[in-house]
Design a protein around this motif. Structure first.
Motif, PDB file in Angstrom:
ATOM      1  N   ALA A   1       0.825  -1.210   0.000  1.00  0.00           N
ATOM      2  CA  ALA A   1       0.000   0.000   0.000  1.00  0.00           C
ATOM      3  C   ALA A   1       0.856   1.256   0.000  1.00  0.00           C
ATOM      4  O   ALA A   1       0.501   2.264  -0.625  1.00  0.00           O
ATOM      5  CB  ALA A   1      -0.932  -0.002   1.210  1.00  0.00           C
ATOM      6  N   LEU A   2       1.999   1.223   0.686  1.00  0.00           N
ATOM      7  CA  LEU A   2       2.886   2.389   0.722  1.00  0.00           C
ATOM      8  C   LEU A   2       3.740   2.502  -0.529  1.00  0.00           C
ATOM      9  O   LEU A   2       4.013   3.608  -1.002  1.00  0.00           O
ATOM     10  CB  LEU A   2       3.791   2.314   1.961  1.00  0.00           C
ATOM     11  CG  LEU A   2       3.109   2.516   3.321  1.00  0.00           C
ATOM     12  CD1 LEU A   2       4.115   2.332   4.435  1.00  0.00           C
ATOM     13  CD2 LEU A   2       2.455   3.893   3.404  1.00  0.00           C
ATOM     14  N   TYR A   3       4.163   1.361  -1.070  1.00  0.00           N
ATOM     15  CA  TYR A   3       4.997   1.340  -2.278  1.00  0.00           C
ATOM     16  C   TYR A   3       4.335   0.436  -3.317  1.00  0.00           C
ATOM     17  O   TYR A   3       4.746  -0.705  -3.513  1.00  0.00           O
ATOM     18  CB  TYR A   3       6.404   0.843  -1.960  1.00  0.00           C
ATOM     19  CG  TYR A   3       7.132   1.716  -0.964  1.00  0.00           C
ATOM     20  CD1 TYR A   3       7.782   2.874  -1.369  1.00  0.00           C
ATOM     21  CD2 TYR A   3       7.152   1.389   0.388  1.00  0.00           C
ATOM     22  CE1 TYR A   3       8.444   3.676  -0.456  1.00  0.00           C
ATOM     23  CE2 TYR A   3       7.807   2.189   1.304  1.00  0.00           C
ATOM     24  CZ  TYR A   3       8.446   3.332   0.877  1.00  0.00           C
ATOM     25  OH  TYR A   3       9.093   4.133   1.787  1.00  0.00           O
ATOM     26  N   PRO A   4       3.268   0.921  -3.951  1.00  0.00           N
ATOM     27  CA  PRO A   4       2.513   0.065  -4.882  1.00  0.00           C
ATOM     28  C   PRO A   4       3.280  -0.198  -6.173  1.00  0.00           C
ATOM     29  O   PRO A   4       3.515   0.701  -6.967  1.00  0.00           O
ATOM     30  CB  PRO A   4       1.240   0.886  -5.151  1.00  0.00           C
ATOM     31  CG  PRO A   4       1.637   2.307  -4.896  1.00  0.00           C
ATOM     32  CD  PRO A   4       2.696   2.275  -3.830  1.00  0.00           C
ATOM     33  N   ARG A   5       3.688  -1.424  -6.355  1.00  0.00           N
ATOM     34  CA  ARG A   5       4.352  -1.839  -7.590  1.00  0.00           C
ATOM     35  C   ARG A   5       3.453  -2.724  -8.437  1.00  0.00           C
ATOM     36  O   ARG A   5       3.691  -2.889  -9.627  1.00  0.00           O
ATOM     37  CB  ARG A   5       5.645  -2.590  -7.259  1.00  0.00           C
ATOM     38  CG  ARG A   5       6.680  -1.733  -6.536  1.00  0.00           C
ATOM     39  CD  ARG A   5       7.953  -2.516  -6.288  1.00  0.00           C
ATOM     40  NE  ARG A   5       8.964  -1.698  -5.630  1.00  0.00           N
ATOM     41  CZ  ARG A   5      10.166  -2.142  -5.285  1.00  0.00           C
ATOM     42  NH1 ARG A   5      10.501  -3.399  -5.527  1.00  0.00           N
ATOM     43  NH2 ARG A   5      11.023  -1.338  -4.684  1.00  0.00           N
ATOM     44  N   ALA A   6       2.466  -3.330  -7.817  1.00  0.00           N
ATOM     45  CA  ALA A   6       1.525  -4.189  -8.536  1.00  0.00           C
ATOM     46  C   ALA A   6       0.121  -3.827  -8.093  1.00  0.00           C
ATOM     47  O   ALA A   6      -0.083  -3.114  -7.104  1.00  0.00           O
ATOM     48  CB  ALA A   6       1.820  -5.666  -8.238  1.00  0.00           C
ATOM     49  N   ASN A   7      -0.848  -4.317  -8.843  1.00  0.00           N
ATOM     50  CA  ASN A   7      -2.242  -4.093  -8.468  1.00  0.00           C
ATOM     51  C   ASN A   7      -2.498  -4.714  -7.100  1.00  0.00           C
ATOM     52  O   ASN A   7      -2.151  -5.869  -6.850  1.00  0.00           O
ATOM     53  CB  ASN A   7      -3.166  -4.720  -9.519  1.00  0.00           C
ATOM     54  CG  ASN A   7      -4.601  -4.301  -9.320  1.00  0.00           C
ATOM     55  OD1 ASN A   7      -5.228  -4.633  -8.315  1.00  0.00           O
ATOM     56  ND2 ASN A   7      -5.140  -3.568 -10.281  1.00  0.00           N
ATOM     57  N   PHE A   8      -3.088  -3.935  -6.201  1.00  0.00           N
ATOM     58  CA  PHE A   8      -3.276  -4.404  -4.828  1.00  0.00           C
ATOM     59  C   PHE A   8      -4.227  -5.591  -4.764  1.00  0.00           C
ATOM     60  O   PHE A   8      -4.108  -6.425  -3.861  1.00  0.00           O
ATOM     61  CB  PHE A   8      -3.804  -3.268  -3.956  1.00  0.00           C
ATOM     62  CG  PHE A   8      -3.745  -3.562  -2.486  1.00  0.00           C
ATOM     63  CD1 PHE A   8      -2.535  -3.574  -1.820  1.00  0.00           C
ATOM     64  CD2 PHE A   8      -4.903  -3.826  -1.774  1.00  0.00           C
ATOM     65  CE1 PHE A   8      -2.475  -3.854  -0.460  1.00  0.00           C
ATOM     66  CE2 PHE A   8      -4.857  -4.095  -0.416  1.00  0.00           C
ATOM     67  CZ  PHE A   8      -3.633  -4.116   0.237  1.00  0.00           C
ATOM     68  N   LEU A   9      -5.159  -5.683  -5.697  1.00  0.00           N
ATOM     69  CA  LEU A   9      -6.057  -6.836  -5.721  1.00  0.00           C
ATOM     70  C   LEU A   9      -5.297  -8.118  -6.017  1.00  0.00           C
ATOM     71  O   LEU A   9      -5.678  -9.196  -5.550  1.00  0.00           O
ATOM     72  CB  LEU A   9      -7.166  -6.621  -6.746  1.00  0.00           C
ATOM     73  CG  LEU A   9      -8.104  -5.436  -6.480  1.00  0.00           C
ATOM     74  CD1 LEU A   9      -9.181  -5.353  -7.558  1.00  0.00           C
ATOM     75  CD2 LEU A   9      -8.730  -5.532  -5.098  1.00  0.00           C
ATOM     76  N   ASP A  10      -4.204  -8.018  -6.784  1.00  0.00           N
ATOM     77  CA  ASP A  10      -3.347  -9.182  -6.998  1.00  0.00           C
ATOM     78  C   ASP A  10      -2.587  -9.540  -5.724  1.00  0.00           C
ATOM     79  O   ASP A  10      -2.332 -10.710  -5.452  1.00  0.00           O
ATOM     80  CB  ASP A  10      -2.365  -8.910  -8.140  1.00  0.00           C
ATOM     81  CG  ASP A  10      -3.062  -8.719  -9.475  1.00  0.00           C
ATOM     82  OD1 ASP A  10      -4.173  -9.271  -9.630  1.00  0.00           O
ATOM     83  OD2 ASP A  10      -2.515  -8.019 -10.348  1.00  0.00           O
ATOM     84  N   VAL A  11      -2.202  -8.524  -4.962  1.00  0.00           N
ATOM     85  CA  VAL A  11      -1.525  -8.774  -3.686  1.00  0.00           C
ATOM     86  C   VAL A  11      -2.467  -9.474  -2.710  1.00  0.00           C
ATOM     87  O   VAL A  11      -2.051 -10.363  -1.956  1.00  0.00           O
ATOM     88  CB  VAL A  11      -0.996  -7.458  -3.086  1.00  0.00           C
ATOM     89  CG1 VAL A  11      -0.357  -7.694  -1.727  1.00  0.00           C
ATOM     90  CG2 VAL A  11       0.007  -6.803  -4.028  1.00  0.00           C
TER      91      VAL A  11
END
Length: 284
Positions: free
Chosen positions: A92-102
């Motif tokens: 959430a602080l360093y979004p590199r990918a879609n959060f839904l994938d996380v």
């Protein structure tokens, strides 16, 4: 060889002399049917072996149902370990990918609840420190717990009510990919940036506080829009634009409310708070 799923057939010469048997030519292998002797054992799985099903296994029987009045119904929303929560906070602080994938199909309420609670407490402490600095040397200082109830109402309301409204709007406009738990998780983890902002925004300098809050707003709204856009775009183009504007406007309203109510000397949340004096200080 039968244990490996094959039958061995050996042809013997008419004279019964095994010594002249050519094994390369006379050995014939056939598929065995031993593995088919117990078909029900394969289908039964762990149930056939007498072992209980895993606790997380979903069943269609009555024992697998969860009801609203049982703890197991709510426990499923907190089924996440510490390492997963920490990795989601980092994403959430360093979004590199879609959060839904996380989230990987397992959105949780554990992180959003404790993040919102931490933000509430830090907003109360930060607002109290800010008001204390403004009142120092003027009169006796008294804690005002209206800041605590105000922070709780603002943060919990925004984190858990707005996603419900967004989910209902998405479902109304025909979005099949909308998921209420994912909306809660997105808004909950988006609040994480307000923890460091609240820790450093109690200074008596209004301009500096505005800069900190603007940074928090920019990072959190970018996180929300990036991850909500694929869901919002499932509706028609005009509707998705309206919903994006509403998400942006509501988040801007949250940011301004945090700044004005908790990081402003003479905050409207404290009617009797004395105005601040000094360079860079002001009512907001």
């Amino acid at each position: 060889m039968s244990g490996a799923g094959y039958d061995a057939v050996v042809d013997i010469d008419d004279e019964g002399d095994l010594g002249h048997t050519d094994l390369q030519e006379d050995l014939e292998f056939h598929n065995s049917n031993f593995s088919e002797t117990a078909p029900n054992a394969r289908k039964g799985g762990s149930a056939a072996s007498g072992l209980p099903l895993p606790a997380t296994a979903s069943t269609s029987s009555g024992g697998g149902k969860r009801f609203l009045w049982t703890l197991s119904f709510y426990a499923q929303f907190f089924d996440v370990d510490t390492s997963s929560v920490l990795s989601r906070c980092w994403a959430a602080l360093y979004p590199r990918a879609n959060f839904l994938d996380v989230l990987d199909g397992n959105p949780d309420l554990y992180g959003p609840f404790w993040i919102a609670t931490t933000v509430v407490l830090i907003l109360f402490l930060g607002g109290t420190i800010s008001d204390y600095l403004a009142a120092t040397g003027k009169e006796a200082f008294a804690y005002d717990f209206r800041l605590l109830s105000g922070a709780a109402g603002l943060i919990y309301g925004y984190t858990f009510v707005i996603p419900v409204a967004l989910y209902l709007a998405l479902r109304y406009f025909g979005s099949e990919s909308a998921n209420l738990l994912e909306c809660w998780a997105l808004y909950g983890y988006a609040n994480l940036i307000w923890i460091p902002v609240a820790l450093i925004s109690w200074s008596p300098y209004a301009l500096l506080n505005w800069i900190f809050v603007a940074i928090g707003f920019g990072m959190s709204v970018a996180f929300l829009l990036r991850n909500l856009y694929p869901v919002l775009s499932a509706t028609d183009r005009q509707t998705s634009k309206v919903l994006l504007i509403l998400v942006l406007a509501l988040h801007l309203g949250l940011s301004i409310a945090i700044k004005v109510l908790f990081f402003a000397h003479g905050s409207p949340a404290i009617p009797d708070a004395p105005p601040a004096e000094g360079p860079g200080a002001g009512p907001i």
